[in-house]
Design a protein around this motif. Structure first.
Motif, short mmCIF file in Angstrom:
data_model
loop_
_atom_site.label_atom_id
_atom_site.label_comp_id
_atom_site.label_asym_id
_atom_site.label_seq_id
_atom_site.Cartn_x
_atom_site.Cartn_y
_atom_site.Cartn_z
N MET A 25 15.51 24.00 80.92
CA MET A 25 17.20 24.34 80.59
C MET A 25 17.41 23.91 79.15
O MET A 25 16.80 23.06 78.69
CB MET A 25 17.99 23.52 81.32
CG MET A 25 17.94 23.81 82.98
SD MET A 25 19.04 22.88 83.94
CE MET A 25 18.26 21.48 84.29
N ARG A 26 18.22 24.85 78.51
CA ARG A 26 18.38 24.58 77.17
C ARG A 26 19.70 24.16 76.82
O ARG A 26 20.65 24.75 77.39
CB ARG A 26 18.27 26.13 76.41
CG ARG A 26 17.02 26.88 76.48
CD ARG A 26 17.16 28.42 76.27
NE ARG A 26 18.10 28.85 77.09
CZ ARG A 26 18.73 30.07 77.10
NH1 ARG A 26 18.32 30.87 75.95
NH2 ARG A 26 19.49 30.57 77.84
N PHE A 27 19.84 23.16 76.05
CA PHE A 27 21.04 22.24 76.07
C PHE A 27 21.31 22.07 74.59
O PHE A 27 21.13 21.02 73.99
CB PHE A 27 21.03 20.83 76.63
CG PHE A 27 21.39 20.88 77.96
CD1 PHE A 27 20.52 21.46 79.18
CD2 PHE A 27 22.33 19.74 78.57
CE1 PHE A 27 21.00 21.59 80.48
CE2 PHE A 27 22.64 20.06 79.92
CZ PHE A 27 21.74 20.77 80.93
N PHE A 223 9.29 22.85 68.22
CA PHE A 223 8.25 23.72 69.03
C PHE A 223 9.45 24.68 69.76
O PHE A 223 10.86 24.45 69.92
CB PHE A 223 7.74 22.94 70.10
CG PHE A 223 6.82 21.79 69.54
CD1 PHE A 223 5.65 22.41 68.85
CD2 PHE A 223 7.17 20.61 69.85
CE1 PHE A 223 4.79 21.50 68.39
CE2 PHE A 223 6.23 19.56 69.19
CZ PHE A 223 4.90 19.85 68.35
N THR A 224 8.89 26.00 70.03
CA THR A 224 9.71 26.72 70.91
C THR A 224 10.16 26.37 72.35
O THR A 224 9.31 25.64 72.87
CB THR A 224 9.24 27.98 70.82
OG1 THR A 224 8.12 28.05 71.59
CG2 THR A 224 8.61 28.67 69.45
N VAL A 225 11.24 26.77 72.81
CA VAL A 225 11.44 26.67 74.11
C VAL A 225 10.29 27.12 74.97
O VAL A 225 9.88 26.33 76.17
CB VAL A 225 12.54 27.51 74.89
CG1 VAL A 225 12.80 27.34 76.28
CG2 VAL A 225 13.70 26.95 74.11
N MET A 233 7.83 20.69 80.13
CA MET A 233 9.13 20.16 79.87
C MET A 233 10.47 20.54 80.58
O MET A 233 10.20 21.93 80.98
CB MET A 233 9.58 19.99 78.34
CG MET A 233 8.26 19.30 77.60
SD MET A 233 7.93 17.68 78.08
CE MET A 233 9.51 16.97 77.46
N ASN A 234 11.39 20.03 80.88
CA ASN A 234 12.40 20.49 81.84
C ASN A 234 14.01 20.67 81.09
O ASN A 234 14.44 21.48 81.48
CB ASN A 234 12.57 19.68 82.83
CG ASN A 234 11.57 19.29 83.76
OD1 ASN A 234 10.76 18.13 83.34
ND2 ASN A 234 10.97 19.90 84.64
#
Length: 299
Positions: A25-27, A223-225, A233-234
């Motif tokens: 998830m991107r925050f 680092f990229t998503v 990673m979450n």
């Protein structure tokens, strides 16, 4: 119109369901309520509320000067403006374990889906500055246990951040991450990892979700998503990025105004009034009660 339609409890339930899938998830970090709404409009999964940003918003350095009241109040203003889940940086919990317990309940009341508590000494400093100090393991675990015991909504996420990597090295960070998870932390935030391999070492050590901090000009490479997802990673945050971009644009605009006396050359860099009105939902207010909100939205 006005605030989010989802209740905090519903946000937390949906966030936990998404976290359980294992998909990253991107925050992005919101620096005010309007930027939180923009993050939602652009299709991200969540909003991060950074202690460094809240400090900077007050013109203060990120060295533990903000209070629980200030952080909880601003966090509430931000999270109520979006349907997305929001996680807040709660520093060291604003005091001793009893203060940590109160912090958790204040952040629950503010509508957050979770927070993270770190293991720095109090007052803390930015996680990417030199000269950090961390508390002993007993104190770090006390903070986590107090946070877990204090929450009333079992879906409220208690995340433990450890800064020990920069102080005592990677193995110490691995060991502390394990102990924090054993103490009840729902997720771990390993701060200032130097490489993907270091993130991977934490991932191999614990079974709980992990957060990666992609802050610019710090000790971690950017680092990229996808790179972060590939090692398990979450959650990934960009805590100060939008503030930095906005302040950079403001600097350039003021320089232009000082030099030329006009901002005509900057018009194509500005958010158009119509886009701002759409984001704020002027039309929704207009429809709500035309006997009160009887203006026309300029096009």
């Amino acid at each position: 119109m006005l605030y989010a339609q989802k209740s905090p409890a519903e946000k937390r339930r949906l966030f936990r369901e998404r976290l359980d899938t294992g998909r990253i998830m991107r925050f992005p970090g919101a620096f005010n309520p309007l930027s939180a709404r923009l993050i939602e409009q652009k299709g991200f999964e969540g909003v991060y509320i950074s202690g460094a940003v809240l400090s900077a918003d007050l013109g203060l350095p990120d060295i533990g000067l903000t209070t629980l009241t200030e952080v909880a109040g601003r966090a509430k203003q931000i999270t109520r403006m979006t349907e997305l889940p929001a996680i807040v940086d709660a520093d060291t919990g604003f005091g001793e374990p009893m203060n940590v317990a109160r912090t958790v309940q204040e952040m629950e009341d503010a509508g957050l889906v979770g927070l993270h508590i770190e293991d720095q000494v109090n007052p803390k400093r930015c996680g990417h500055l030199d000269g950090k100090q961390v508390v002993d393991e007993h104190t770090a675990l006390q903070r986590v246990r107090a946070a877990v015991d204090a929450r009333r909504d079992p879906n409220f996420l208690i995340m433990a951040r450890t800064d020990v990597r920069a102080v005592d090295g990677l193995q110490a960070a691995v060991d502390r991450a394990k102990r924090l998870a054993d103490a009840g932390a729902d997720a771990i935030f390993p701060e200032a990892m130097a490489s993907l391999d270091e993130f991977a070492a934490i991932r191999a050590a614990v079974d709980v979700p992990l957060l990666a901090n992609m802050t610019e000009f710090g000790k971690s490479d950017l680092f990229t998503v996808q790179q972060l997802a590939d090692i398990g990673m979450n959650i990934v945050i960009w805590p100060v990025s939008l503030l930095r971009l906005s302040m950079g644009a403001a600097v350039r605009a003021l320089d232009e105004l000082h030099a030329t006396g006009s901002l005509d050359a900057k018009l194509d860099e500005m958010q158009h009034r119509a886009d701002l009105y759409e984001l704020i939902d002027y039309e929704g207010y207009n429809r709500f009660d035309t006997s009160i909100f009887n203006f026309d939205v300029a096009r």
